[in-house]
Motif scaffolding. Structure first.
Motif, mmCIF file in Angstrom:
data_model
loop_
_atom_site.group_PDB
_atom_site.id
_atom_site.type_symbol
_atom_site.label_atom_id
_atom_site.label_comp_id
_atom_site.label_asym_id
_atom_site.label_seq_id
_atom_site.Cartn_x
_atom_site.Cartn_y
_atom_site.Cartn_z
ATOM 1 N N PRO A 47 -5.700 7.541 0.506
ATOM 2 C CA PRO A 47 -6.131 8.308 1.684
ATOM 3 C C PRO A 47 -6.156 9.816 1.417
ATOM 4 C CG PRO A 47 -3.935 7.383 2.012
ATOM 5 C CD PRO A 47 -4.425 6.882 0.691
ATOM 6 N N LYS A 48 -7.329 10.420 1.564
ATOM 7 C CA LYS A 48 -7.462 11.863 1.345
ATOM 8 C C LYS A 48 -6.528 12.659 2.238
ATOM 9 C CE LYS A 48 -12.283 12.211 -0.067
ATOM 10 N NZ LYS A 48 -13.570 12.850 0.229
ATOM 11 N N GLU A 49 -6.410 12.225 3.489
ATOM 12 C CA GLU A 49 -5.554 12.946 4.427
ATOM 13 C C GLU A 49 -4.119 12.995 3.914
ATOM 14 O OE1 GLU A 49 -7.220 9.999 5.397
ATOM 15 O OE2 GLU A 49 -9.008 11.172 5.812
ATOM 16 N N ARG A 50 -3.687 11.914 3.291
ATOM 17 C CA ARG A 50 -2.317 11.847 2.773
ATOM 18 C C ARG A 50 -2.150 12.816 1.602
ATOM 19 N NH1 ARG A 50 1.439 7.541 2.907
ATOM 20 N NH2 ARG A 50 3.388 8.476 2.264
ATOM 21 N N ALA A 51 -3.171 12.881 0.751
ATOM 22 C CA ALA A 51 -3.106 13.809 -0.375
ATOM 23 C C ALA A 51 -3.034 15.248 0.132
ATOM 24 C CB ALA A 51 -4.316 13.620 -1.285
ATOM 25 N N ALA A 57 -1.879 16.235 3.075
ATOM 26 C CA ALA A 57 -0.590 16.431 3.745
ATOM 27 C C ALA A 57 0.554 16.581 2.748
ATOM 28 C CB ALA A 57 -0.308 15.266 4.688
ATOM 29 N N GLU A 58 0.449 15.929 1.617
ATOM 30 C CA GLU A 58 1.518 15.966 0.613
ATOM 31 C C GLU A 58 1.354 17.141 -0.345
ATOM 32 O OE1 GLU A 58 4.126 14.018 0.590
ATOM 33 O OE2 GLU A 58 3.474 12.598 2.119
ATOM 34 N N GLY A 59 0.333 17.959 -0.141
ATOM 35 C CA GLY A 59 0.144 19.131 -0.992
ATOM 36 C C GLY A 59 -0.440 18.807 -2.349
ATOM 37 N N LEU A 60 -1.239 17.771 -2.430
ATOM 38 C CA LEU A 60 -1.819 17.374 -3.715
ATOM 39 C C LEU A 60 -3.279 17.808 -3.813
ATOM 40 C CD1 LEU A 60 -0.286 13.822 -4.071
ATOM 41 C CD2 LEU A 60 0.403 15.901 -5.244
ATOM 42 N N ARG A 61 -3.525 19.063 -3.564
ATOM 43 C CA ARG A 61 -4.890 19.586 -3.645
ATOM 44 C C ARG A 61 -5.484 19.382 -5.041
ATOM 45 N NH1 ARG A 61 -6.795 20.558 1.161
ATOM 46 N NH2 ARG A 61 -5.327 21.518 2.575
ATOM 47 N N ALA A 62 -4.652 19.541 -6.074
ATOM 48 C CA ALA A 62 -5.144 19.347 -7.446
ATOM 49 C C ALA A 62 -5.610 17.910 -7.645
ATOM 50 C CB ALA A 62 -4.051 19.688 -8.454
ATOM 51 N N LEU A 63 -4.902 16.982 -7.049
ATOM 52 C CA LEU A 63 -5.279 15.579 -7.146
ATOM 53 C C LEU A 63 -6.630 15.339 -6.490
ATOM 54 C CD1 LEU A 63 -4.233 12.752 -7.953
ATOM 55 C CD2 LEU A 63 -3.317 12.570 -5.655
ATOM 56 N N LEU A 64 -6.863 15.967 -5.352
ATOM 57 C CA LEU A 64 -8.146 15.832 -4.675
ATOM 58 C C LEU A 64 -9.280 16.360 -5.548
ATOM 59 C CD1 LEU A 64 -7.210 16.934 -1.066
ATOM 60 C CD2 LEU A 64 -7.813 14.647 -1.825
ATOM 61 N N LYS A 65 -9.030 17.475 -6.226
ATOM 62 C CA LYS A 65 -10.068 18.053 -7.077
ATOM 63 C C LYS A 65 -10.424 17.144 -8.237
ATOM 64 C CE LYS A 65 -8.893 22.829 -6.038
ATOM 65 N NZ LYS A 65 -8.344 24.073 -6.579
ATOM 66 N N VAL A 66 -9.448 16.395 -8.733
ATOM 67 C CA VAL A 66 -9.681 15.541 -9.889
ATOM 68 C C VAL A 66 -10.321 14.211 -9.481
ATOM 69 C CG1 VAL A 66 -8.565 14.257 -11.762
ATOM 70 C CG2 VAL A 66 -7.824 16.572 -11.219
ATOM 71 N N PHE A 67 -9.762 13.547 -8.490
ATOM 72 C CA PHE A 67 -10.195 12.195 -8.176
ATOM 73 C C PHE A 67 -11.253 12.103 -7.099
ATOM 74 C CE2 PHE A 67 -6.379 11.068 -10.483
ATOM 75 C CZ PHE A 67 -6.769 9.914 -11.122
ATOM 76 N N PHE A 68 -11.508 13.163 -6.352
ATOM 77 C CA PHE A 68 -12.464 13.089 -5.259
ATOM 78 C C PHE A 68 -13.583 14.105 -5.393
ATOM 79 C CE2 PHE A 68 -8.467 11.563 -3.335
ATOM 80 C CZ PHE A 68 -8.892 10.301 -2.979
ATOM 81 N N GLU A 72 0.831 -1.206 0.000
ATOM 82 C CA GLU A 72 0.000 0.000 0.000
ATOM 83 C C GLU A 72 0.867 1.257 0.000
ATOM 84 O OE1 GLU A 72 -2.466 -0.507 3.435
ATOM 85 O OE2 GLU A 72 -3.733 -2.009 2.446
ATOM 86 N N GLU A 73 1.898 1.266 0.800
ATOM 87 C CA GLU A 73 2.784 2.430 0.876
ATOM 88 C C GLU A 73 3.521 2.639 -0.445
ATOM 89 O OE1 GLU A 73 4.127 5.840 2.259
ATOM 90 O OE2 GLU A 73 2.675 4.594 3.307
ATOM 91 N N GLU A 74 3.927 1.556 -1.100
ATOM 92 C CA GLU A 74 4.591 1.667 -2.402
ATOM 93 C C GLU A 74 3.630 2.235 -3.445
ATOM 94 O OE1 GLU A 74 5.973 -2.312 -3.059
ATOM 95 O OE2 GLU A 74 7.853 -1.953 -1.993
ATOM 96 N N ALA A 75 2.370 1.797 -3.408
ATOM 97 C CA ALA A 75 1.379 2.317 -4.349
ATOM 98 C C ALA A 75 1.134 3.800 -4.112
ATOM 99 C CB ALA A 75 0.076 1.525 -4.229
ATOM 100 N N ILE A 76 1.052 4.207 -2.860
ATOM 101 C CA ILE A 76 0.864 5.621 -2.535
ATOM 102 C C ILE A 76 2.067 6.428 -3.010
ATOM 103 C CG2 ILE A 76 0.743 7.261 -0.615
ATOM 104 C CD1 ILE A 76 -1.030 5.157 0.820
ATOM 105 N N ARG A 77 3.267 5.911 -2.793
ATOM 106 C CA ARG A 77 4.477 6.606 -3.240
ATOM 107 C C ARG A 77 4.459 6.773 -4.764
ATOM 108 N NH1 ARG A 77 8.678 2.973 -2.737
ATOM 109 N NH2 ARG A 77 8.391 2.665 -4.942
ATOM 110 N N ASP A 78 4.021 5.748 -5.490
ATOM 111 C CA ASP A 78 3.935 5.849 -6.954
ATOM 112 C C ASP A 78 2.994 6.969 -7.376
ATOM 113 O OD1 ASP A 78 5.700 3.731 -7.177
ATOM 114 O OD2 ASP A 78 4.140 2.246 -7.639
#
Length: 133
Positions: free
Chosen positions: A115-119, A121-132, A35-41
């Protein structure tokens, strides 16, 4: 006098229980590592990109359309009925597009949710807008 076989049998039973605990712990740690490797990818794939860049990439990869001149709204309109797990997308497994949100939800339960919280925390707000959205 106690039968020595009973002591050996009890010790073997205790070892079997401990072996089962260790096996379950190893499986859990291996699952967490995958799971951690997938998140890192995912984090490496999207990095510091903005929402429009991500949307344009998705239009090109999932729909095969040129997206250089498309606006964010136009990209979102094209992708409105495209349901894909973020892990499948990053792995390039575009055949896993689901027909409905319900199918996507079932697939996410099988292979995992990002995990939304991870997105956040990692500064991926754009990712949240697209996938969530």
């Amino acid at each position: 006098m106690a039968d020595p076989m009973e002591g050996i049998a009890a010790e073997l039973a205790a070892l079997a229980i401990e072996d089962e605990r260790l096996r379950r712990r190893r499986e859990r740690l291996e699952r967490e590592l995958r799971e951690e490797e997938a998140i890192r990818d995912v984090l490496e794939h999207f990095g510091d990109r903005d929402e429009l860049d991500i949307l344009r990439e998705m239009v090109e990869n999932l729909l095969g359309e040129d997206s250089d001149d498309l606006s964010r709204t136009a990209c979102r309109d094209l992708l409105r009925d495209v349901f894909i797990n973020i892990f499948d997308y990053v792995q390039g497994d575009y055949d896993q597009i689901c027909d409905t949100k319900r199918e996507l939800r079932a697939r996410c339960r099988r292979i995992g949710f990002f995990p939304k919280e991870r997105a956040k925390a990692e500064g991926l707000r754009a990712l949240l807008k697209v996938f969530f959205f």
